[in-house]
Motif scaffolding. Structure first.
Motif, PDB file in Angstrom:
ATOM      1  N   LYS A  91       0.815  -1.223   0.000  1.00 22.83           N
ATOM      2  CA  LYS A  91       0.000   0.000   0.000  1.00 22.83           C
ATOM      3  C   LYS A  91       0.848   1.272   0.000  1.00 22.83           C
ATOM      4  O   LYS A  91       0.416   2.331   0.458  1.00 22.83           O
ATOM      5  CB  LYS A  91      -0.995   0.002   1.169  1.00 22.83           C
ATOM      6  CG  LYS A  91      -2.005  -1.142   1.115  1.00 22.83           C
ATOM      7  CD  LYS A  91      -3.001  -1.035   2.243  1.00 22.83           C
ATOM      8  CE  LYS A  91      -4.140  -2.024   2.240  1.00 22.83           C
ATOM      9  NZ  LYS A  91      -4.134  -3.179   1.410  1.00 22.83           N
ATOM     10  N   GLN A  92       2.064   1.153  -0.510  1.00 20.54           N
ATOM     11  CA  GLN A  92       2.956   2.305  -0.682  1.00 20.54           C
ATOM     12  C   GLN A  92       2.734   2.847  -2.114  1.00 20.54           C
ATOM     13  O   GLN A  92       3.613   2.765  -2.969  1.00 20.54           O
ATOM     14  CB  GLN A  92       4.408   1.878  -0.480  1.00 20.54           C
ATOM     15  CG  GLN A  92       4.712   1.326   0.889  1.00 20.54           C
ATOM     16  CD  GLN A  92       4.814   2.425   1.928  1.00 20.54           C
ATOM     17  OE1 GLN A  92       5.308   3.509   1.653  1.00 20.54           O
ATOM     18  NE2 GLN A  92       4.325   2.153   3.116  1.00 20.54           N
ATOM     19  N   ILE A  97       4.026   4.311  -7.819  1.00 24.87           N
ATOM     20  CA  ILE A  97       3.844   5.162  -9.000  1.00 24.87           C
ATOM     21  C   ILE A  97       5.187   5.729  -9.450  1.00 24.87           C
ATOM     22  O   ILE A  97       5.488   5.744 -10.653  1.00 24.87           O
ATOM     23  CB  ILE A  97       2.834   6.292  -8.706  1.00 24.87           C
ATOM     24  CG1 ILE A  97       1.409   5.710  -8.565  1.00 24.87           C
ATOM     25  CG2 ILE A  97       2.867   7.367  -9.804  1.00 24.87           C
ATOM     26  CD1 ILE A  97       0.395   6.671  -7.979  1.00 24.87           C
ATOM     27  N   ASP A  98       6.013   6.156  -8.495  1.00 20.82           N
ATOM     28  CA  ASP A  98       7.341   6.696  -8.841  1.00 20.82           C
ATOM     29  C   ASP A  98       8.187   5.646  -9.564  1.00 20.82           C
ATOM     30  O   ASP A  98       8.874   5.962 -10.541  1.00 20.82           O
ATOM     31  CB  ASP A  98       8.075   7.157  -7.571  1.00 20.82           C
ATOM     32  CG  ASP A  98       7.467   8.420  -6.964  1.00 20.82           C
ATOM     33  OD1 ASP A  98       6.702   9.112  -7.673  1.00 20.82           O
ATOM     34  OD2 ASP A  98       7.752   8.706  -5.789  1.00 20.82           O
ATOM     35  N   GLU A 102       9.562   5.756 -13.434  1.00 17.10           N
ATOM     36  CA  GLU A 102      10.968   5.518 -13.782  1.00 17.10           C
ATOM     37  C   GLU A 102      11.082   4.447 -14.863  1.00 17.10           C
ATOM     38  O   GLU A 102      11.812   4.592 -15.850  1.00 17.10           O
ATOM     39  CB  GLU A 102      11.742   5.088 -12.526  1.00 17.10           C
ATOM     40  CG  GLU A 102      13.206   4.817 -12.754  1.00 17.10           C
ATOM     41  CD  GLU A 102      13.922   4.264 -11.526  1.00 17.10           C
ATOM     42  OE1 GLU A 102      15.010   3.689 -11.698  1.00 17.10           O
ATOM     43  OE2 GLU A 102      13.386   4.391 -10.397  1.00 17.10           O
ATOM     44  N   LEU A 103      10.321   3.383 -14.681  1.00 15.47           N
ATOM     45  CA  LEU A 103      10.333   2.267 -15.626  1.00 15.47           C
ATOM     46  C   LEU A 103       9.861   2.733 -17.008  1.00 15.47           C
ATOM     47  O   LEU A 103      10.473   2.428 -18.034  1.00 15.47           O
ATOM     48  CB  LEU A 103       9.411   1.165 -15.086  1.00 15.47           C
ATOM     49  CG  LEU A 103       9.609  -0.265 -15.559  1.00 15.47           C
ATOM     50  CD1 LEU A 103       8.826  -1.220 -14.666  1.00 15.47           C
ATOM     51  CD2 LEU A 103       9.216  -0.478 -16.986  1.00 15.47           C
ATOM     52  N   GLN A 118      -1.878   1.999 -12.785  1.00 15.04           N
ATOM     53  CA  GLN A 118      -3.325   2.210 -12.788  1.00 15.04           C
ATOM     54  C   GLN A 118      -3.934   1.764 -11.456  1.00 15.04           C
ATOM     55  O   GLN A 118      -4.766   2.465 -10.872  1.00 15.04           O
ATOM     56  CB  GLN A 118      -3.945   1.435 -13.961  1.00 15.04           C
ATOM     57  CG  GLN A 118      -5.370   1.852 -14.273  1.00 15.04           C
ATOM     58  CD  GLN A 118      -6.031   0.958 -15.298  1.00 15.04           C
ATOM     59  OE1 GLN A 118      -5.775  -0.241 -15.354  1.00 15.04           O
ATOM     60  NE2 GLN A 118      -6.906   1.537 -16.089  1.00 15.04           N
ATOM     61  N   GLU A 119      -3.492   0.612 -10.965  1.00 13.97           N
ATOM     62  CA  GLU A 119      -3.985   0.108  -9.668  1.00 13.97           C
ATOM     63  C   GLU A 119      -3.634   1.067  -8.537  1.00 13.97           C
ATOM     64  O   GLU A 119      -4.465   1.375  -7.677  1.00 13.97           O
ATOM     65  CB  GLU A 119      -3.383  -1.272  -9.396  1.00 13.97           C
ATOM     66  CG  GLU A 119      -3.826  -1.877  -8.084  1.00 13.97           C
ATOM     67  CD  GLU A 119      -3.172  -3.218  -7.776  1.00 13.97           C
ATOM     68  OE1 GLU A 119      -3.358  -3.727  -6.640  1.00 13.97           O
ATOM     69  OE2 GLU A 119      -2.467  -3.767  -8.653  1.00 13.97           O
ATOM     70  N   ALA A 120      -2.388   1.550  -8.527  1.00 10.94           N
ATOM     71  CA  ALA A 120      -1.947   2.475  -7.470  1.00 10.94           C
ATOM     72  C   ALA A 120      -2.716   3.790  -7.542  1.00 10.94           C
ATOM     73  O   ALA A 120      -3.135   4.335  -6.515  1.00 10.94           O
ATOM     74  CB  ALA A 120      -0.445   2.718  -7.589  1.00 10.94           C
TER      75      ALA A 120
END
Length: 199
Positions: A91-92, A97-98, A102-103, A118-120
């Motif tokens: 749950k971070q 997202i960060d 980057e990816l 999308q999930e985050a």
């Protein structure tokens, strides 16, 4: 042991492997270079084993090590994806997202990163980002139901049933196999669009 899904038993052996690799000096010998090249792979397996044992903090630590290990570009991308998945499980979401950002800077067409991001974003109610990643994901590969479902959920939550219907129509056009939840949300959408008796 790892392949047999005996993760708890595999961990000590993988820890031993990674210890040897960490101590290996790059002296240009073939044996040592082969060990160093396996750094990413062992990090990935060890992190995945900790993940399966629900030791997420340890899984994250080893995955981060893997992202800096020497290896092929694909290895690096796969380790970033794995790290983002771990962070999402923990749950971070902002950190996940960060990592996805980057990816995707390195490989814009890396489909799994859009699914994780999308999930985050959905967990953080970043609804426009959920819809944006739906479009990006479907442009790369249109056959998996999850990006459609997440976008439809956003539209339904805001009463945008025409937009939700267009998502389901696009999924049918792409011959997506609907999950039970997708079918339910499609029924809700039809119901709210002043349906005919047949609908």
């Amino acid at each position: 042991l790892f392949q047999l899904k005996r993760y708890r038993e595999a961990i000590p052996h993988l820890e031993q492997c990674i210890g040897i690799i960490r101590e290996t000096v790059d002296d240009s010998s073939k044996e040592n270079q082969k060990r160093i090249k396996n750094h990413f792979r062992i990090c990935y397996f060890l992190s995945a084993a900790y993940y399966e044992c629900e030791e997420y903090t340890k899984a994250e630590e080893i995955a981060r090590e893997g992202t800096t290990a020497v290896g092929e570009r694909e290895d690096h991308l796969e380790c970033l994806r794995h790290l983002a998945a771990i962070l999402t499980k923990m749950k971070q979401y902002e950190r996940a997202i960060d990592v996805c950002d980057e990816l995707l800077k390195e490989e814009e067409q890396y489909y799994p990163a859009y699914l994780i991001r999308q999930e985050a974003c959905q967990a953080l109610n970043k609804n426009q980002e959920v819809v944006d990643d739906y479009h990006r994901a479907v442009d790369i590969y249109g056959g998996y139901y999850m990006p459609y479902l997440r976008a439809a959920e956003v539209f339904i939550d805001y009463g945008q049933y025409e937009d939700a219907k267009s998502v389901f129509d696009k999924a049918r056009e792409n011959e997506v196999e609907f999950s039970a939840k997708m079918k339910l949300f499609e029924v809700r959408t039809i119901r709210n669009l002043e349906p005919s008796e047949e609908d």
